[in-house]
Design an enzyme around this catalytic site. Structure first.
Site, PDB file in Angstrom:
ATOM      1  N   GLY A  31       0.914  -1.257  -0.019  1.00 25.99           N
ATOM      2  CA  GLY A  31      -0.083  -0.021   0.079  1.00 25.99           C
ATOM      3  C   GLY A  31       0.862   1.226  -0.027  1.00 25.99           C
ATOM      4  CB  ALA A  34       1.465  10.926   4.317  1.00 31.33           C
ATOM      5  CG  PHE A  35       6.142   8.493   6.622  1.00 29.77           C
ATOM      6  CD1 PHE A  35       5.787   9.883   6.917  1.00 29.77           C
ATOM      7  CD2 PHE A  35       7.068   7.824   7.436  1.00 29.77           C
ATOM      8  CE1 PHE A  35       6.604  10.336   8.026  1.00 29.77           C
ATOM      9  CE2 PHE A  35       7.400   8.414   8.714  1.00 29.77           C
ATOM     10  CZ  PHE A  35       7.090   9.663   8.941  1.00 29.77           C
ATOM     11  N   GLY A  36       5.574   7.113   2.502  1.00 27.79           N
ATOM     12  CA  GLY A  36       5.863   6.572   1.273  1.00 27.79           C
ATOM     13  C   GLY A  36       5.123   4.997   1.156  1.00 27.79           C
ATOM     14  CB  VAL A  38       3.379   0.133   3.209  1.00 29.50           C
ATOM     15  CG1 VAL A  38       3.434  -0.978   4.396  1.00 29.50           C
ATOM     16  CG2 VAL A  38       3.003   1.252   3.734  1.00 29.50           C
ATOM     17  CG  ASP A 164      -5.625  10.047  12.152  1.00 22.28           C
ATOM     18  OD1 ASP A 164      -6.943  10.173  11.986  1.00 22.28           O
ATOM     19  OD2 ASP A 164      -4.490   9.846  11.094  1.00 22.28           O
ATOM     20  NE  ARG A 168      -7.937   7.773   8.305  1.00 25.70           N
ATOM     21  CZ  ARG A 168      -8.908   8.312   8.776  1.00 25.70           C
ATOM     22  NH1 ARG A 168     -10.107   7.884   8.483  1.00 25.70           N
ATOM     23  NH2 ARG A 168      -8.892   9.254   9.847  1.00 25.70           N
ATOM     24  CG  ASN A 169      -4.924   5.475  11.001  1.00 30.55           C
ATOM     25  OD1 ASN A 169      -4.394   5.473   9.833  1.00 30.55           O
ATOM     26  ND2 ASN A 169      -5.185   6.717  11.402  1.00 30.55           N
ATOM     27  CG  ASP A 182      -0.741   4.697  10.076  1.00 25.70           C
ATOM     28  OD1 ASP A 182      -0.272   5.830  10.550  1.00 25.70           O
ATOM     29  OD2 ASP A 182      -0.429   4.176   9.107  1.00 25.70           O
TER      30      ASP A 182
HETATM   31  P1  AMP Z   1      -0.014   3.399   6.231  1.00 31.14           P
HETATM   32  O1  AMP Z   1       0.879   3.988   5.471  1.00 31.14           O
HETATM   33  O2  AMP Z   1       0.067   2.926   7.541  1.00 31.14           O
HETATM   34  O3  AMP Z   1      -1.342   4.006   6.024  1.00 31.14           O
HETATM   35  O4  AMP Z   1      -0.187   1.871   5.177  1.00 31.14           O
HETATM   36  C1  AMP Z   1      -0.719   1.906   3.905  1.00 31.14           C
HETATM   37  C2  AMP Z   1      -1.404   0.529   3.611  1.00 31.14           C
HETATM   38  O5  AMP Z   1      -0.384  -0.494   3.694  1.00 31.14           O
HETATM   39  C3  AMP Z   1      -2.461   0.269   4.590  1.00 31.14           C
HETATM   40  O6  AMP Z   1      -3.450   0.882   4.322  1.00 31.14           O
HETATM   41  C4  AMP Z   1      -2.208  -1.385   4.722  1.00 31.14           C
HETATM   42  O7  AMP Z   1      -3.094  -1.799   3.650  1.00 31.14           O
HETATM   43  C5  AMP Z   1      -0.746  -1.555   4.354  1.00 31.14           C
HETATM   44  N1  AMP Z   1      -0.357  -1.803   5.605  1.00 31.14           N
HETATM   45  C6  AMP Z   1       0.490  -0.765   6.416  1.00 31.14           C
HETATM   46  N2  AMP Z   1       1.128  -1.605   7.233  1.00 31.14           N
HETATM   47  C7  AMP Z   1       0.928  -2.773   7.247  1.00 31.14           C
HETATM   48  C8  AMP Z   1       1.325  -3.912   7.982  1.00 31.14           C
HETATM   49  N3  AMP Z   1       2.032  -3.784   9.458  1.00 31.14           N
HETATM   50  N4  AMP Z   1       0.914  -5.261   7.778  1.00 31.14           N
HETATM   51  C9  AMP Z   1       0.221  -5.157   6.527  1.00 31.14           C
HETATM   52  N5  AMP Z   1      -0.328  -4.260   5.762  1.00 31.14           N
HETATM   53  C10 AMP Z   1       0.284  -3.162   5.848  1.00 31.14           C
END
Ligand code: AMP
Length: 310
Positions: A31, A34-36, A38, A164, A168-169, A182
């Site tokens: 996914g 905002a940071f970059g 994943v 937050d 979604r988090n 998150d």
């Molecule tokens: P985030 O930057 O945390 O919003 O992550 C963006 C997307 O990456 C999320 O909506 C998840 O679908 C996926 N993601 C983030 N962290 C994880 C994790 N620890 N395990 C599995 N998927 C993740």
């Protein structure tokens, strides 16, 4: 601060663990935040009992000096948060570019998507044919809510204000294990959930109480308000709160004291918790400990009784 000292746990003594770049092998994109980006990755030499393990890595490309500082602060903060309902943070990789944060991999992704995929209209493919999947039960919803409340009891005990909290988090692992996942990095993908004020500040107004919207006041009590909205999201299978209203209309609505309606499948007992979270006066709101206790008790109620209430 309590630290898990079990042998599987590489982070000790509250120091940020450093992981070598050559120990991280990217597998696929999961996914974007905002940071970059994943990624799902394999990480070597992380656990003394396993040669390699699956992890989720968050990347930060071309970091400026100030972004590097934020990254470091975030890593220190995450290192100090350890609980079964908070996503495990393993460490950072800062030799070169991009900067990387390494987290436990949660195989069912974010809770909002998970809920939407289990709503009344969700379909699955059986032998290549679309079939109605069947909704999630009320006891499953209560189970999810109880796990998030448990993570929040811990955050409040650490005097940590999240600011937050939203589905979604939160992330979902195997066996519907749910964790708060998150800490301020998800604002791009779900950009319509945020309201831009001034230049860069993006606010999750649909999850915010009046005092946060009006005075930017964020406290453990404002996190409780957001938890009420999380409950509403869970019982609507991931709908966006106030989806029928524009951002400006939402601000007007919340500051005037209107609250979200009871979802179709929501038992009165659960809606009463939501109303307890949405008291205008922060001190009048339920405490997260009480919420956790009530949810646990409701979870022990017969599923049939709960379904009749719903
Ligand atoms: P985030 O930057 O945390 O919003 O992550 C963006 C997307 O990456 C999320 O909506 C998840 O679908 C996926 N993601 C983030 N962290 C994880 C994790 N620890 N395990 C599995 N998927 C993740």
């Amino acid at each position: 601060m309590s630290i898990c000292n079990c042998p599987c746990d590489p982070v000790l003594f509250n120091d940020v663990q450093h992981i070598k770049r050559r120990d991280i092998v990217l597998k696929r994109e999961l996914g974007e935040g905002a940071f970059g980006k994943v990624f799902l990755a394999e990480c070597y030499n992380l656990s003394p009992t396993k040669d390699k393990m699956l992890v989720a890595v968050k990347t930060l490309k071309d970091a400026t000096v100030s972004a590097r500082k934020d990254f470091q602060r975030e890593a220190e903060l995450l290192t100090n948060l350890r609980h079964e309902h908070i996503v495990k943070f393993y460490g950072v990789c800062v030799d070169g570019d991009p900067l990387i944060m390494v987290f436990e991999y949660m195989k069912n992704g974010d809770l909002n998507k998970f809920l939407r995929a289990r709503g009344p209209d969700a379909m699955i493919l059986v032998d290549g044919q679309p079939r109605l999947k069947g909704e999630m039960s009320i006891s499953q919803m209560l189970n999810i809510a109880t796990q998030i409340a448990s993570g929040m009891v811990y955050l409040a005990s650490q005097h940590f204000v999240h600011r937050d909290l939203a589905t979604r988090n939160c992330l979902v692992g195997g066996n519907v294990q749910v964790k708060i996942g998150d800490f301020g990095m998800s604002r791009d993908v779900y950009s319509t959930d945020y309201y831009r004020v001034g230049g860069h500040t993006m606010l999750p107004i649909r999850w915010m109480p009046p005092e946060s919207i009006m005075y930017r006041k964020f406290t453990t009590e404002s996190d409780v308000w957001s938890f009420g909205v999380i409950l509403w999201e869970i019982f609507t299978y991931g709908k966006q709160p106030w989806f029928q209203l524009s951002n400006n209309e939402v601000i007007e609505c919340i500051t005037q004291g209107r609250v979200l309606e009871r979802p179709r499948v929501c038992p009165k007992e659960v809606y009463d918790i939501m109303l307890g979270c949405w008291q205008r006066e922060p001190q009048q709101r339920l405490s997260i400990k009480d919420i956790h206790r009530i949810l646990q008790a409701l979870g022990k109620t017969s599923p049939i009784y709960l379904d009749i209430l719903g």
